[in-house]
Design an enzyme around this catalytic site. Structure first.
Site, PDB file in Angstrom:
ATOM      1  N   SER A 118      -9.786  -0.425   6.891  1.00 41.88           N
ATOM      2  CA  SER A 118      -8.792  -0.243   5.564  1.00 41.88           C
ATOM      3  C   SER A 118      -8.463  -1.763   5.383  1.00 41.88           C
ATOM      4  O   SER A 118      -8.513  -2.010   4.200  1.00 41.88           O
ATOM      5  CB  SER A 118      -8.341   0.713   5.581  1.00 41.88           C
ATOM      6  OG  SER A 118      -8.970   2.114   5.267  1.00 41.88           O
ATOM      7  N   LYS A 171       1.043  -1.308   0.277  1.00 42.53           N
ATOM      8  CA  LYS A 171       0.289  -0.215   0.028  1.00 42.53           C
ATOM      9  C   LYS A 171       0.743   1.543  -0.240  1.00 42.53           C
ATOM     10  O   LYS A 171       2.036   1.199   0.674  1.00 42.53           O
ATOM     11  CB  LYS A 171      -1.287   0.293   0.905  1.00 42.53           C
ATOM     12  CG  LYS A 171      -1.676   1.236   0.991  1.00 42.53           C
ATOM     13  CD  LYS A 171      -2.704   1.077   2.938  1.00 42.53           C
ATOM     14  CE  LYS A 171      -4.165   1.824   2.632  1.00 42.53           C
ATOM     15  NZ  LYS A 171      -4.701   1.928   3.699  1.00 42.53           N
ATOM     16  N   SER A 202      -9.097   1.543   2.213  1.00 39.57           N
ATOM     17  CA  SER A 202      -8.401   2.172   2.334  1.00 39.57           C
ATOM     18  C   SER A 202      -7.784   1.754   1.420  1.00 39.57           C
ATOM     19  O   SER A 202      -7.050   2.073   0.465  1.00 39.57           O
ATOM     20  CB  SER A 202      -7.652   3.789   2.468  1.00 39.57           C
ATOM     21  OG  SER A 202      -6.934   2.662   3.878  1.00 39.57           O
TER      22      SER A 202
HETATM   23  N1  GLN Z   1     -12.752   4.052   6.523  1.00 41.90           N
HETATM   24  C1  GLN Z   1     -12.600   4.882   7.694  1.00 41.90           C
HETATM   25  C2  GLN Z   1     -11.614   6.008   7.540  1.00 41.90           C
HETATM   26  O1  GLN Z   1     -12.219   6.860   6.492  1.00 41.90           O
HETATM   27  C3  GLN Z   1     -11.221   4.047   7.742  1.00 41.90           C
HETATM   28  C4  GLN Z   1     -10.222   3.989   7.279  1.00 41.90           C
HETATM   29  C5  GLN Z   1      -8.636   2.865   7.545  1.00 41.90           C
HETATM   30  O2  GLN Z   1      -9.211   2.459   7.919  1.00 41.90           O
HETATM   31  N2  GLN Z   1      -7.887   4.346   6.970  1.00 41.90           N
HETATM   32  O3  GLN Z   1     -11.214   6.233   8.721  1.00 41.90           O
END
Ligand code: GLN
Length: 486
Positions: free
Chosen positions: A175, A76, A151
Protein backbone atom coordinates in the site's frame (compact mmCIF):
# COMPACT_ATOMS: atom_id res chain seq x y z
CA UNK A 1 7.28 26.92 -4.50
CA UNK A 2 5.04 24.00 -3.59
CA UNK A 3 6.43 22.00 -6.49
CA UNK A 4 9.81 21.88 -4.79
CA UNK A 5 11.24 18.88 -3.01
CA UNK A 6 11.58 18.82 0.76
CA UNK A 7 15.32 19.40 0.55
CA UNK A 8 14.74 22.45 -1.68
CA UNK A 9 12.00 23.75 0.59
CA UNK A 10 14.24 23.29 3.61
CA UNK A 11 16.82 25.50 1.93
CA UNK A 12 14.21 28.12 1.07
CA UNK A 13 12.96 28.16 4.67
CA UNK A 14 16.49 28.29 5.99
CA UNK A 15 17.50 31.27 3.86
CA UNK A 16 14.26 33.04 4.70
CA UNK A 17 13.06 33.25 1.08
CA UNK A 18 9.76 31.84 2.31
CA UNK A 19 8.20 31.38 5.75
CA UNK A 20 6.46 28.26 6.94
CA UNK A 21 3.21 30.22 7.29
CA UNK A 22 3.44 31.33 3.63
CA UNK A 23 4.26 27.82 2.50
CA UNK A 24 1.52 26.22 4.58
CA UNK A 25 -1.00 28.76 3.29
CA UNK A 26 0.07 28.03 -0.30
CA UNK A 27 -0.61 24.31 0.20
CA UNK A 28 -3.95 25.03 1.87
CA UNK A 29 -4.97 27.29 -1.03
CA UNK A 30 -4.05 24.61 -3.51
CA UNK A 31 -5.98 21.96 -1.56
CA UNK A 32 -8.99 24.30 -1.50
CA UNK A 33 -8.77 24.83 -5.24
CA UNK A 34 -8.37 21.25 -6.45
CA UNK A 35 -9.12 18.75 -3.71
CA UNK A 36 -12.91 18.92 -3.86
CA UNK A 37 -12.45 17.14 -7.17
CA UNK A 38 -9.40 14.98 -6.37
CA UNK A 39 -10.39 13.94 -2.81
CA UNK A 40 -6.89 13.21 -1.55
CA UNK A 41 -7.78 14.49 1.91
CA UNK A 42 -10.41 13.31 4.35
CA UNK A 43 -9.61 16.08 6.84
CA UNK A 44 -7.71 19.32 6.34
CA UNK A 45 -6.92 20.98 9.64
CA UNK A 46 -6.13 24.51 8.53
CA UNK A 47 -6.09 26.02 12.00
CA UNK A 48 -3.69 23.44 13.47
CA UNK A 49 -1.47 23.61 10.39
CA UNK A 50 -1.15 27.38 10.53
CA UNK A 51 -0.54 27.30 14.29
CA UNK A 52 2.25 24.75 13.83
CA UNK A 53 3.65 26.84 10.96
CA UNK A 54 3.75 29.96 13.18
CA UNK A 55 5.51 27.93 15.87
CA UNK A 56 8.04 26.72 13.29
CA UNK A 57 8.70 30.27 12.11
CA UNK A 58 9.14 31.40 15.72
CA UNK A 59 11.55 28.56 16.44
CA UNK A 60 13.53 29.47 13.34
CA UNK A 61 13.71 33.11 14.37
CA UNK A 62 15.20 31.89 17.66
CA UNK A 63 17.93 30.04 15.76
CA UNK A 64 16.56 26.51 15.26
CA UNK A 65 17.37 25.29 11.76
CA UNK A 66 16.47 21.65 11.23
CA UNK A 67 15.57 20.10 7.89
CA UNK A 68 11.90 19.44 8.60
CA UNK A 69 11.20 22.61 10.53
CA UNK A 70 8.13 24.21 8.96
CA UNK A 71 7.70 21.64 6.13
CA UNK A 72 3.99 20.94 5.46
CA UNK A 73 3.21 17.22 5.29
CA UNK A 74 0.15 14.97 5.44
CA UNK A 75 -0.62 11.73 7.26
CA UNK A 76 -2.53 8.76 5.98
CA UNK A 77 -5.73 8.71 8.01
CA UNK A 78 -4.64 5.52 9.74
CA UNK A 79 -2.18 7.35 11.98
CA UNK A 80 -3.70 8.66 15.19
CA UNK A 81 -3.47 12.43 15.53
CA UNK A 82 -4.41 14.05 18.79
CA UNK A 83 -7.19 16.57 18.34
CA UNK A 84 -7.80 15.84 14.62
CA UNK A 85 -10.08 13.05 13.39
CA UNK A 86 -8.61 9.65 12.54
CA UNK A 87 -11.14 7.75 10.44
CA UNK A 88 -9.28 4.89 8.71
CA UNK A 89 -11.52 5.69 5.74
CA UNK A 90 -14.36 4.02 7.64
CA UNK A 91 -17.83 4.96 8.80
CA UNK A 92 -16.89 3.00 11.94
CA UNK A 93 -14.40 5.71 12.95
CA UNK A 94 -15.83 8.67 11.04
CA UNK A 95 -15.96 10.85 14.18
CA UNK A 96 -13.09 9.30 16.13
CA UNK A 97 -10.60 11.73 17.67
CA UNK A 98 -7.60 10.05 19.20
CA UNK A 99 -6.43 11.24 22.61
CA UNK A 100 -2.80 10.80 21.53
CA UNK A 101 -0.46 11.03 18.53
CA UNK A 102 0.97 7.94 16.85
CA UNK A 103 4.73 7.68 17.37
CA UNK A 104 5.30 8.46 13.66
CA UNK A 105 3.16 11.59 13.99
CA UNK A 106 4.83 12.63 17.23
CA UNK A 107 8.33 12.17 15.79
CA UNK A 108 7.57 14.21 12.70
CA UNK A 109 5.99 16.89 14.87
CA UNK A 110 9.06 16.90 17.11
CA UNK A 111 11.17 17.35 13.98
CA UNK A 112 9.19 20.51 13.26
CA UNK A 113 7.01 19.29 10.39
CA UNK A 114 3.60 20.92 9.95
CA UNK A 115 0.57 18.62 9.62
CA UNK A 116 -1.80 19.81 6.88
CA UNK A 117 -4.32 17.04 7.39
CA UNK A 118 -5.25 13.40 6.95
CA UNK A 119 -5.32 11.62 3.63
CA UNK A 120 -7.86 9.27 2.12
CA UNK A 121 -7.33 5.52 2.08
CA UNK A 122 -9.10 2.23 1.57
CA UNK A 123 -11.13 1.37 4.66
CA UNK A 124 -8.72 0.05 7.31
CA UNK A 125 -6.08 -0.09 4.52
CA UNK A 126 -7.84 -2.97 2.78
CA UNK A 127 -7.61 -2.42 -0.92
CA UNK A 128 -5.47 -1.36 -3.85
CA UNK A 129 -7.38 1.58 -5.28
CA UNK A 130 -8.70 3.84 -2.45
CA UNK A 131 -12.17 3.04 -3.80
CA UNK A 132 -13.02 1.24 -0.54
CA UNK A 133 -13.12 4.50 1.40
CA UNK A 134 -16.32 5.57 3.17
CA UNK A 135 -15.38 9.11 2.07
CA UNK A 136 -15.48 8.32 -1.64
CA UNK A 137 -12.65 7.45 -4.01
CA UNK A 138 -9.59 9.59 -4.63
CA UNK A 139 -8.76 10.49 -8.23
CA UNK A 140 -5.37 10.04 -9.80
CA UNK A 141 -3.87 13.42 -10.78
CA UNK A 142 -2.49 11.74 -13.94
CA UNK A 143 -5.98 10.82 -15.11
CA UNK A 144 -9.12 12.00 -13.37
CA UNK A 145 -11.06 8.85 -14.24
CA UNK A 146 -8.27 6.65 -12.82
CA UNK A 147 -7.59 5.33 -9.33
CA UNK A 148 -4.47 6.51 -7.47
CA UNK A 149 -3.75 2.98 -6.25
CA UNK A 150 -4.16 2.02 -2.65
CA UNK A 151 -4.50 1.79 0.12
CA UNK A 152 -2.35 4.93 0.63
CA UNK A 153 -3.86 6.51 -2.50
CA UNK A 154 -4.69 9.80 -0.79
CA UNK A 155 -1.08 10.29 0.30
CA UNK A 156 0.43 9.31 -3.08
CA UNK A 157 -1.94 11.53 -5.07
CA UNK A 158 -1.44 14.43 -2.66
CA UNK A 159 2.33 14.28 -3.17
CA UNK A 160 1.94 13.96 -6.95
CA UNK A 161 -0.49 16.88 -7.22
CA UNK A 162 1.47 19.23 -4.95
CA UNK A 163 -1.02 19.09 -2.09
CA UNK A 164 1.71 18.46 0.51
CA UNK A 165 5.50 18.31 0.48
CA UNK A 166 5.45 14.62 1.40
CA UNK A 167 3.20 12.21 3.24
CA UNK A 168 3.13 9.12 5.39
CA UNK A 169 1.63 5.86 4.22
CA UNK A 170 1.27 2.34 5.53
CA UNK A 171 2.16 -0.86 3.73
CA UNK A 172 0.72 -4.25 4.67
CA UNK A 173 0.93 -5.86 1.24
CA UNK A 174 1.99 -3.04 -1.06
CA UNK A 175 0.00 0.00 0.00
CA UNK A 176 2.92 2.43 -0.11
CA UNK A 177 4.66 1.05 -3.20
CA UNK A 178 1.69 0.41 -5.50
CA UNK A 179 0.12 3.90 -5.16
CA UNK A 180 3.62 5.37 -5.52
CA UNK A 181 3.85 3.52 -8.84
CA UNK A 182 0.40 4.68 -9.98
CA UNK A 183 1.03 8.32 -9.04
CA UNK A 184 4.66 8.68 -10.16
CA UNK A 185 6.16 9.26 -6.71
CA UNK A 186 8.74 7.50 -4.54
CA UNK A 187 7.41 5.18 -1.83
CA UNK A 188 9.44 3.24 0.73
CA UNK A 189 8.23 0.30 2.78
CA UNK A 190 10.76 -0.10 5.60
CA UNK A 191 11.75 -3.38 7.25
CA UNK A 192 9.07 -4.69 9.62
CA UNK A 193 9.80 -3.25 13.06
CA UNK A 194 11.98 -0.38 11.77
CA UNK A 195 9.17 2.15 12.22
CA UNK A 196 6.90 2.09 15.26
CA UNK A 197 3.34 0.89 14.78
CA UNK A 198 2.17 2.57 17.97
CA UNK A 199 -0.90 4.65 17.14
CA UNK A 200 -0.99 3.31 13.57
CA UNK A 201 -4.37 1.63 13.50
CA UNK A 202 -3.88 -2.09 12.96
CA UNK A 203 -4.88 -4.01 9.88
CA UNK A 204 -2.60 -7.08 9.96
CA UNK A 205 -0.14 -6.55 12.78
CA UNK A 206 2.61 -8.91 11.61
CA UNK A 207 2.74 -7.19 8.20
CA UNK A 208 1.91 -3.50 8.78
CA UNK A 209 4.62 -0.88 8.54
CA UNK A 210 4.59 2.89 8.09
CA UNK A 211 6.80 4.75 5.66
CA UNK A 212 7.27 7.78 3.40
CA UNK A 213 5.69 8.80 0.10
CA UNK A 214 7.79 11.58 -1.37
CA UNK A 215 8.88 13.29 -4.57
CA UNK A 216 12.40 11.86 -4.37
CA UNK A 217 14.45 9.19 -2.62
CA UNK A 218 16.33 12.01 -0.90
CA UNK A 219 13.08 13.30 0.61
CA UNK A 220 12.09 9.76 1.63
CA UNK A 221 15.44 9.46 3.43
CA UNK A 222 14.73 12.70 5.28
CA UNK A 223 11.38 11.39 6.48
CA UNK A 224 12.81 7.99 7.38
CA UNK A 225 15.45 9.71 9.52
CA UNK A 226 12.64 11.26 11.55
CA UNK A 227 10.41 8.20 11.96
CA UNK A 228 12.76 5.19 12.14
CA UNK A 229 14.01 3.76 15.38
CA UNK A 230 13.07 1.83 18.46
CA UNK A 231 9.91 2.73 20.33
CA UNK A 232 9.40 1.24 23.78
CA UNK A 233 5.64 1.56 23.22
CA UNK A 234 5.72 -0.96 20.35
CA UNK A 235 7.05 -4.35 21.39
CA UNK A 236 7.59 -5.32 17.74
CA UNK A 237 9.77 -2.31 17.02
CA UNK A 238 13.42 -3.33 16.89
CA UNK A 239 16.18 -1.81 18.95
CA UNK A 240 18.80 -2.08 16.20
CA UNK A 241 20.29 1.38 15.77
CA UNK A 242 19.33 3.51 12.79
CA UNK A 243 21.64 5.37 10.46
CA UNK A 244 21.49 8.79 8.85
CA UNK A 245 19.76 7.68 5.64
CA UNK A 246 20.85 10.80 3.76
CA UNK A 247 24.52 9.94 4.27
CA UNK A 248 24.70 6.95 1.93
CA UNK A 249 22.73 8.50 -0.95
CA UNK A 250 25.78 9.43 -2.99
CA UNK A 251 27.64 6.11 -2.74
CA UNK A 252 28.55 4.77 -6.21
CA UNK A 253 26.77 1.65 -7.44
CA UNK A 254 29.91 -0.20 -8.47
CA UNK A 255 30.03 -3.79 -7.12
CA UNK A 256 26.27 -3.76 -6.70
CA UNK A 257 24.63 -7.02 -7.79
CA UNK A 258 21.01 -6.69 -8.85
CA UNK A 259 18.86 -9.82 -9.15
CA UNK A 260 16.07 -10.03 -11.73
CA UNK A 261 13.64 -12.78 -10.67
CA UNK A 262 12.64 -14.89 -13.69
CA UNK A 263 9.26 -15.63 -12.12
CA UNK A 264 8.38 -11.92 -12.03
CA UNK A 265 8.92 -11.47 -15.75
CA UNK A 266 6.59 -14.26 -16.83
CA UNK A 267 4.33 -14.08 -19.87
CA UNK A 268 1.53 -12.71 -17.66
CA UNK A 269 3.38 -9.43 -17.26
CA UNK A 270 2.33 -6.67 -19.65
CA UNK A 271 5.27 -6.51 -22.12
CA UNK A 272 5.28 -2.71 -21.90
CA UNK A 273 5.86 -2.91 -18.14
CA UNK A 274 8.53 -5.58 -18.65
CA UNK A 275 10.33 -3.35 -21.16
CA UNK A 276 10.37 -0.42 -18.73
CA UNK A 277 11.79 -2.51 -15.89
CA UNK A 278 14.43 -4.00 -18.20
CA UNK A 279 15.41 -0.47 -19.24
CA UNK A 280 15.68 0.47 -15.56
CA UNK A 281 17.96 -2.53 -15.09
CA UNK A 282 20.15 -1.38 -17.98
CA UNK A 283 20.28 2.16 -16.61
CA UNK A 284 21.47 0.80 -13.26
CA UNK A 285 24.01 -1.36 -15.10
CA UNK A 286 25.38 1.80 -16.72
CA UNK A 287 25.84 3.20 -13.23
CA UNK A 288 28.09 0.26 -12.37
CA UNK A 289 25.74 -2.49 -11.19
CA UNK A 290 25.88 -6.09 -12.38
CA UNK A 291 22.65 -7.81 -13.42
CA UNK A 292 22.01 -11.40 -12.37
CA UNK A 293 19.03 -13.61 -13.26
CA UNK A 294 17.65 -15.21 -10.13
CA UNK A 295 14.80 -17.49 -9.07
CA UNK A 296 12.13 -16.81 -6.51
CA UNK A 297 10.45 -20.18 -6.89
CA UNK A 298 7.89 -19.64 -4.17
CA UNK A 299 6.77 -16.22 -5.32
CA UNK A 300 3.44 -17.47 -6.71
CA UNK A 301 2.53 -18.72 -3.22
CA UNK A 302 2.73 -15.27 -1.65
CA UNK A 303 -0.67 -14.12 -2.79
CA UNK A 304 -2.75 -17.03 -1.43
CA UNK A 305 -0.74 -17.08 1.81
CA UNK A 306 -1.18 -13.34 2.27
CA UNK A 307 -4.91 -13.54 1.71
CA UNK A 308 -5.20 -16.00 4.57
CA UNK A 309 -2.80 -14.35 7.03
CA UNK A 310 -3.86 -10.71 6.51
CA UNK A 311 -7.61 -11.38 6.85
CA UNK A 312 -6.97 -13.67 9.85
CA UNK A 313 -5.12 -10.89 11.66
CA UNK A 314 -7.64 -8.30 10.48
CA UNK A 315 -10.55 -10.33 11.84
CA UNK A 316 -9.05 -10.32 15.32
CA UNK A 317 -7.81 -6.71 15.17
CA UNK A 318 -11.19 -5.42 14.05
CA UNK A 319 -13.09 -7.27 16.78
CA UNK A 320 -12.44 -4.21 18.97
CA UNK A 321 -15.00 -2.19 16.99
CA UNK A 322 -18.00 -3.40 18.91
CA UNK A 323 -19.99 -0.21 19.25
CA UNK A 324 -19.05 0.03 22.94
CA UNK A 325 -15.54 1.34 23.41
CA UNK A 326 -15.23 3.69 20.50
CA UNK A 327 -16.47 4.20 17.03
CA UNK A 328 -19.88 3.95 15.46
CA UNK A 329 -22.86 2.67 17.45
CA UNK A 330 -26.19 1.87 15.78
CA UNK A 331 -29.34 3.73 16.81
CA UNK A 332 -31.75 2.24 19.34
CA UNK A 333 -30.30 -1.22 19.89
CA UNK A 334 -32.79 -3.77 21.21
CA UNK A 335 -30.19 -5.57 23.29
CA UNK A 336 -26.43 -6.17 23.46
CA UNK A 337 -26.38 -8.70 20.64
CA UNK A 338 -28.37 -6.39 18.40
CA UNK A 339 -26.00 -3.54 19.19
CA UNK A 340 -22.90 -5.55 18.28
CA UNK A 341 -24.43 -6.92 15.14
CA UNK A 342 -25.95 -3.74 13.78
CA UNK A 343 -23.03 -1.49 14.77
CA UNK A 344 -20.65 -3.72 12.83
CA UNK A 345 -23.07 -4.30 9.96
CA UNK A 346 -23.68 -0.58 9.52
CA UNK A 347 -20.20 0.64 10.42
CA UNK A 348 -18.04 -1.55 8.14
CA UNK A 349 -17.98 -1.56 4.35
CA UNK A 350 -18.18 -4.65 2.15
CA UNK A 351 -14.47 -5.34 1.68
CA UNK A 352 -13.81 -5.12 5.41
CA UNK A 353 -16.69 -7.51 6.09
CA UNK A 354 -15.38 -9.90 3.46
CA UNK A 355 -11.95 -9.96 5.15
CA UNK A 356 -13.45 -10.43 8.61
CA UNK A 357 -15.43 -13.40 7.35
CA UNK A 358 -12.49 -14.99 5.51
CA UNK A 359 -10.23 -14.44 8.51
CA UNK A 360 -12.70 -15.81 11.03
CA UNK A 361 -13.22 -18.86 8.85
CA UNK A 362 -9.47 -19.47 8.46
CA UNK A 363 -9.00 -19.26 12.24
CA UNK A 364 -11.88 -21.62 13.16
CA UNK A 365 -10.67 -24.58 15.20
CA UNK A 366 -11.61 -27.04 12.45
CA UNK A 367 -9.87 -25.14 9.64
CA UNK A 368 -6.91 -23.62 11.42
CA UNK A 369 -4.41 -26.28 10.35
CA UNK A 370 -5.67 -26.37 6.79
CA UNK A 371 -5.47 -22.61 6.22
CA UNK A 372 -3.78 -20.45 8.81
CA UNK A 373 -1.04 -22.87 9.80
CA UNK A 374 -0.36 -23.79 6.20
CA UNK A 375 -0.19 -20.12 5.23
CA UNK A 376 2.34 -19.52 8.00
CA UNK A 377 4.49 -22.37 6.65
CA UNK A 378 4.33 -20.83 3.19
CA UNK A 379 5.31 -17.51 4.70
CA UNK A 380 8.49 -19.14 6.00
CA UNK A 381 9.23 -20.58 2.54
CA UNK A 382 8.78 -17.18 0.93
CA UNK A 383 11.21 -15.68 3.45
CA UNK A 384 13.73 -18.48 2.75
CA UNK A 385 13.37 -17.84 -0.98
CA UNK A 386 14.42 -14.21 -0.46
CA UNK A 387 17.21 -15.22 1.95
CA UNK A 388 18.60 -17.62 -0.66
CA UNK A 389 18.43 -15.00 -3.37
CA UNK A 390 20.32 -12.53 -1.18
CA UNK A 391 23.20 -15.01 -0.96
CA UNK A 392 24.01 -14.05 -4.56
CA UNK A 393 22.67 -10.53 -5.03
CA UNK A 394 22.49 -7.34 -2.99
CA UNK A 395 19.06 -6.24 -4.15
CA UNK A 396 16.22 -7.45 -6.35
CA UNK A 397 14.59 -5.41 -9.11
CA UNK A 398 11.03 -6.05 -10.25
CA UNK A 399 7.90 -4.25 -11.39
CA UNK A 400 5.94 -2.70 -8.53
CA UNK A 401 2.59 -3.42 -10.12
CA UNK A 402 1.65 -5.41 -13.22
CA UNK A 403 -0.24 -2.42 -14.68
CA UNK A 404 -0.58 1.34 -14.68
CA UNK A 405 -3.50 3.02 -12.86
CA UNK A 406 -6.80 1.48 -13.90
CA UNK A 407 -10.13 3.28 -14.32
CA UNK A 408 -12.36 3.94 -11.34
CA UNK A 409 -14.83 1.09 -10.98
CA UNK A 410 -12.93 -1.14 -13.44
CA UNK A 411 -12.16 -3.96 -11.03
CA UNK A 412 -15.41 -5.45 -9.86
CA UNK A 413 -14.26 -8.83 -8.69
CA UNK A 414 -12.13 -8.86 -5.53
CA UNK A 415 -9.60 -11.39 -6.82
CA UNK A 416 -8.63 -9.18 -9.77
CA UNK A 417 -8.00 -6.41 -7.23
CA UNK A 418 -5.94 -8.76 -5.05
CA UNK A 419 -3.74 -9.57 -8.07
CA UNK A 420 -2.62 -5.93 -8.08
CA UNK A 421 -0.21 -6.80 -5.28
CA UNK A 422 1.35 -9.86 -6.80
CA UNK A 423 4.85 -8.28 -6.83
CA UNK A 424 4.66 -6.53 -3.48
CA UNK A 425 3.08 -8.97 -1.01
CA UNK A 426 6.07 -11.30 -0.69
CA UNK A 427 8.15 -8.43 0.67
CA UNK A 428 5.68 -7.97 3.54
CA UNK A 429 5.49 -11.70 4.26
CA UNK A 430 9.29 -11.72 4.49
CA UNK A 431 9.37 -8.47 6.51
CA UNK A 432 12.09 -6.98 4.29
CA UNK A 433 12.24 -3.44 2.84
CA UNK A 434 11.13 -2.39 -0.64
CA UNK A 435 10.95 0.88 -2.56
CA UNK A 436 9.06 1.97 -5.66
CA UNK A 437 10.65 4.60 -7.88
CA UNK A 438 9.14 6.22 -10.98
CA UNK A 439 10.64 4.39 -13.97
CA UNK A 440 8.62 5.38 -17.03
CA UNK A 441 5.23 6.01 -18.57
CA UNK A 442 2.71 3.99 -20.53
CA UNK A 443 0.07 6.01 -22.40
CA UNK A 444 0.79 9.01 -20.19
CA UNK A 445 0.48 7.08 -16.93
CA UNK A 446 3.43 6.54 -14.58
CA UNK A 447 4.84 3.15 -13.71
CA UNK A 448 7.24 2.32 -10.89
CA UNK A 449 10.14 -0.07 -10.51
CA UNK A 450 10.48 -1.92 -7.23
CA UNK A 451 13.79 -2.56 -5.49
CA UNK A 452 13.89 -5.07 -2.64
CA UNK A 453 16.72 -5.52 -0.11
CA UNK A 454 17.56 -7.66 2.92
CA UNK A 455 16.45 -6.60 6.41
CA UNK A 456 17.47 -3.09 7.50
CA UNK A 457 19.05 -2.18 4.15
CA UNK A 458 16.83 0.85 3.66
CA UNK A 459 19.99 2.92 3.25
CA UNK A 460 21.03 0.82 0.26
CA UNK A 461 17.58 1.06 -1.36
CA UNK A 462 17.56 4.83 -0.94
CA UNK A 463 21.10 5.04 -2.29
CA UNK A 464 20.20 3.12 -5.47
CA UNK A 465 16.95 5.04 -5.91
CA UNK A 466 18.78 8.35 -5.45
CA UNK A 467 21.51 7.43 -7.94
CA UNK A 468 18.84 6.40 -10.42
CA UNK A 469 17.02 9.70 -9.89
CA UNK A 470 20.23 11.65 -10.39
CA UNK A 471 20.40 10.04 -13.82
CA UNK A 472 16.76 9.98 -14.89
CA UNK A 473 13.91 12.44 -14.87
CA UNK A 474 10.82 10.25 -14.57
CA UNK A 475 10.33 11.47 -11.00
CA UNK A 476 10.42 15.09 -12.19
CA UNK A 477 7.43 14.73 -14.53
CA UNK A 478 4.33 16.48 -13.29
CA UNK A 479 0.70 15.62 -13.99
CA UNK A 480 -1.13 18.32 -15.95
CA UNK A 481 -3.20 19.08 -12.86
CA UNK A 482 -0.08 20.56 -11.25
CA UNK A 483 1.37 22.28 -14.33
CA UNK A 484 1.57 26.00 -14.01
CA UNK A 485 1.98 25.80 -10.27
CA UNK A 486 4.88 27.78 -8.92
N1 GLN B 1 -3.95 -4.41 -1.33
C1 GLN B 1 -3.56 -5.21 -0.22
C2 GLN B 1 -4.76 -5.53 0.63
O1 GLN B 1 -5.81 -5.16 0.24
C3 GLN B 1 -2.51 -4.49 0.58
C4 GLN B 1 -3.06 -3.40 1.40
C5 GLN B 1 -2.02 -2.72 2.24
O2 GLN B 1 -0.82 -2.83 2.02
N2 GLN B 1 -2.50 -2.03 3.26
O3 GLN B 1 -4.69 -6.13 1.64
Amino acid sequence: MIEKTVSELARALSTGSVSSVELTQAFIDRITSIDTQQNSYITVDEETALRQARQADDARSRGTDTLLLGIPIAHKDLFCTQGTKTTCGSKMLKDFVSPYDATVVARLKDSGAVTLGKTNCDEFAMGSSTENSFFGPTRNPWGQNRVPGGSSGGSASAVAAGLCAMATGTDTGGSIRQPASFCGVTGLKPTYGRVSRWGMIAYASSLDVGGPLAKTAHDAAIMLNAIAGHDPKDSTSVSISTEDYTQSLDAPLTNLRIGLPRQYFSKDLDPRVATIIQETARDLEKLGATLVDIDLQKSTLSLPAYYVIAPAEASTNLSRYDGVRYGYRCDDPLDLEDMYTRSRTEGFGNEVKRRIMIGTYALCAGYYDAYYKKAQKIRRLVKQDFDNAFQNVDVILSPTSPFTAFELGAKKDPVSMYLEDVYTLGVNLAGIPGISVPAGFIDGLPIGAQLIAPDFKEGLLLNIAHQYQQNSDWHKQKPSISKGVK
